[in-house]
Design a protein around this motif. Structure first.
Motif, PDB file in Angstrom:
ATOM      1  N   VAL A   1      -6.129  -1.019  -9.462  1.00 26.16           N
ATOM      2  CA  VAL A   1      -4.765  -1.299  -9.926  1.00 26.16           C
ATOM      3  C   VAL A   1      -3.861  -1.640  -8.746  1.00 26.16           C
ATOM      4  O   VAL A   1      -3.156  -2.652  -8.755  1.00 26.16           O
ATOM      5  N   LEU A   2      -3.882  -0.805  -7.714  1.00 30.32           N
ATOM      6  CA  LEU A   2      -3.012  -1.036  -6.563  1.00 30.32           C
ATOM      7  C   LEU A   2      -3.383  -2.315  -5.830  1.00 30.32           C
ATOM      8  O   LEU A   2      -2.497  -3.082  -5.413  1.00 30.32           O
ATOM      9  N   GLU A   3      -4.659  -2.583  -5.683  1.00 27.52           N
ATOM     10  CA  GLU A   3      -5.071  -3.817  -5.013  1.00 27.52           C
ATOM     11  C   GLU A   3      -4.667  -5.039  -5.829  1.00 27.52           C
ATOM     12  O   GLU A   3      -4.232  -6.048  -5.267  1.00 27.52           O
ATOM     13  N   PHE A   4      -4.760  -4.966  -7.141  1.00 29.61           N
ATOM     14  CA  PHE A   4      -4.284  -6.039  -8.008  1.00 29.61           C
ATOM     15  C   PHE A   4      -2.791  -6.298  -7.765  1.00 29.61           C
ATOM     16  O   PHE A   4      -2.334  -7.437  -7.758  1.00 29.61           O
TER      17      PHE A   4
ATOM     18  N   TRP B   1      -2.622   3.728  -0.044  1.00 33.63           N
ATOM     19  CA  TRP B   1      -2.438   2.287  -0.135  1.00 33.63           C
ATOM     20  C   TRP B   1      -0.986   1.968   0.198  1.00 33.63           C
ATOM     21  O   TRP B   1      -0.073   2.677  -0.246  1.00 33.63           O
ATOM     22  N   ASP B   2      -0.764   0.903   0.968  1.00 30.97           N
ATOM     23  CA  ASP B   2       0.584   0.479   1.335  1.00 30.97           C
ATOM     24  C   ASP B   2       0.863  -0.911   0.784  1.00 30.97           C
ATOM     25  O   ASP B   2      -0.016  -1.780   0.773  1.00 30.97           O
ATOM     26  N   LEU B   3       2.102  -1.094   0.393  1.00 28.23           N
ATOM     27  CA  LEU B   3       2.601  -2.397  -0.040  1.00 28.23           C
ATOM     28  C   LEU B   3       3.629  -2.827   0.991  1.00 28.23           C
ATOM     29  O   LEU B   3       4.628  -2.132   1.192  1.00 28.23           O
ATOM     30  N   GLN B   4       3.368  -3.918   1.668  1.00 29.11           N
ATOM     31  CA  GLN B   4       4.298  -4.428   2.679  1.00 29.11           C
ATOM     32  C   GLN B   4       5.153  -5.514   2.055  1.00 29.11           C
ATOM     33  O   GLN B   4       4.628  -6.469   1.502  1.00 29.11           O
ATOM     34  N   ALA B   5       6.467  -5.354   2.138  1.00 30.26           N
ATOM     35  CA  ALA B   5       7.366  -6.323   1.515  1.00 30.26           C
ATOM     36  C   ALA B   5       8.673  -6.400   2.283  1.00 30.26           C
ATOM     37  O   ALA B   5       9.722  -6.045   1.776  1.00 30.26           O
ATOM     38  N   ASP B   6       8.629  -6.878   3.550  1.00 32.57           N
ATOM     39  CA  ASP B   6       9.839  -7.101   4.333  1.00 32.57           C
ATOM     40  C   ASP B   6      10.763  -5.889   4.349  1.00 32.57           C
ATOM     41  O   ASP B   6      11.928  -5.975   3.994  1.00 32.57           O
TER      42      ASP B   6
ATOM     43  N   TYR C   1      -1.235  -3.988  -2.976  1.00 36.47           N
ATOM     44  CA  TYR C   1      -1.333  -2.908  -2.005  1.00 36.47           C
ATOM     45  C   TYR C   1      -2.632  -3.064  -1.206  1.00 36.47           C
ATOM     46  O   TYR C   1      -3.615  -3.610  -1.707  1.00 36.47           O
ATOM     47  N   VAL C   2      -2.627  -2.536   0.003  1.00 31.01           N
ATOM     48  CA  VAL C   2      -3.804  -2.553   0.865  1.00 31.01           C
ATOM     49  C   VAL C   2      -4.151  -1.110   1.204  1.00 31.01           C
ATOM     50  O   VAL C   2      -3.276  -0.325   1.593  1.00 31.01           O
ATOM     51  N   GLN C   3      -5.433  -0.760   1.054  1.00 38.73           N
ATOM     52  CA  GLN C   3      -5.847   0.597   1.388  1.00 38.73           C
ATOM     53  C   GLN C   3      -5.781   0.776   2.903  1.00 38.73           C
ATOM     54  O   GLN C   3      -6.336  -0.029   3.663  1.00 38.73           O
TER      55      GLN C   3
ATOM     56  N   SER D   1       4.336   3.236  -0.431  1.00 35.06           N
ATOM     57  CA  SER D   1       3.010   3.776  -0.190  1.00 35.06           C
ATOM     58  C   SER D   1       2.663   4.752  -1.302  1.00 35.06           C
ATOM     59  O   SER D   1       3.530   5.494  -1.764  1.00 35.06           O
ATOM     60  N   LEU D   2       1.411   4.724  -1.727  1.00 39.53           N
ATOM     61  CA  LEU D   2       0.929   5.695  -2.702  1.00 39.53           C
ATOM     62  C   LEU D   2      -0.306   6.358  -2.129  1.00 39.53           C
ATOM     63  O   LEU D   2      -1.228   5.670  -1.681  1.00 39.53           O
ATOM     64  N   GLY D   3      -0.287   7.686  -2.125  1.00 35.53           N
ATOM     65  CA  GLY D   3      -1.414   8.435  -1.602  1.00 35.53           C
ATOM     66  C   GLY D   3      -2.027   9.331  -2.659  1.00 35.53           C
ATOM     67  O   GLY D   3      -1.349   9.786  -3.579  1.00 35.53           O
ATOM     68  N   LEU D   4      -3.319   9.553  -2.524  1.00 27.54           N
ATOM     69  CA  LEU D   4      -4.044  10.502  -3.367  1.00 27.54           C
ATOM     70  C   LEU D   4      -4.538  11.622  -2.472  1.00 27.54           C
ATOM     71  O   LEU D   4      -5.164  11.374  -1.439  1.00 27.54           O
ATOM     72  N   LYS D   5      -4.250  12.844  -2.857  1.00 30.47           N
ATOM     73  CA  LYS D   5      -4.639  14.025  -2.100  1.00 30.47           C
ATOM     74  C   LYS D   5      -5.469  14.935  -2.999  1.00 30.47           C
ATOM     75  O   LYS D   5      -5.222  15.007  -4.207  1.00 30.47           O
TER      76      LYS D   5
END
Length: 141
Positions: free
Chosen positions: A29-32, A46-51, A35-37, A56-60
């Motif tokens: 979902v995030l890669e779609f 996973w981080d989403l870079q947008a200027d 986002y990049v792991q 960022s979304l993390g799973l713990k």
């Protein structure tokens, strides 16, 4: 100078009972969504870079003593998590990805005018019962 979206979410970390099972949902979902792991040890991120407006979304891993507890949407805490889509076609394509990956769909893509005029979304669930959503709602926040 990079513009920072003041007040926007910087990151969200979710505790999950099974990292591998959660990654099988969140990863595609995030890669779609672009986002990049960036982390693959002691959890995932996973981080989403947008200027300067990224997120960022993390799973713990959750406390092992609590792994038998499913997420309860109507208890105190997070009700659901929603991401933006660029178009209705984006929502539909995400639905196809969910189905292809065996991810539990709660409600297939539909128009929800009760939320806003052009609100179009798909609702799905992670392995712990967390409700997730991808929405295209032009003109609404």
């Amino acid at each position: 100078m990079t513009h920072v979206n003041r007040g926007g979410f910087h990151h969200v970390d979710l505790n999950v009972s099974d990292l591998a099972a959660a990654k099988a949902v969140y990863g595609p979902v995030l890669e779609f969504l672009g986002y990049v792991q960036v982390k693959d040890s002691d959890g995932y991120e996973w981080d989403l870079q947008a200027d300067g407006r990224g997120a960022s979304l993390g799973l713990k891993p959750c406390d092992p003593a609590l792994t038998g507890n499913r997420h309860q949407r109507h208890a105190p805490g997070l009700h659901h998590l929603a991401w933006r889509a660029n178009s209705r076609a984006d929502v539909d394509a995400l639905h196809d990805l969910l189905v292809a990956n065996g991810i539990k769909v709660l409600d297939p893509p539909a128009h929800y005018p009760q939320y806003s005029g052009d609100y179009y979304a798909v609702f799905f669930e992670d392995p712990d019962g967390m409700k997730l959503e991808v929405v295209h709602a032009p003109g609404w926040i």
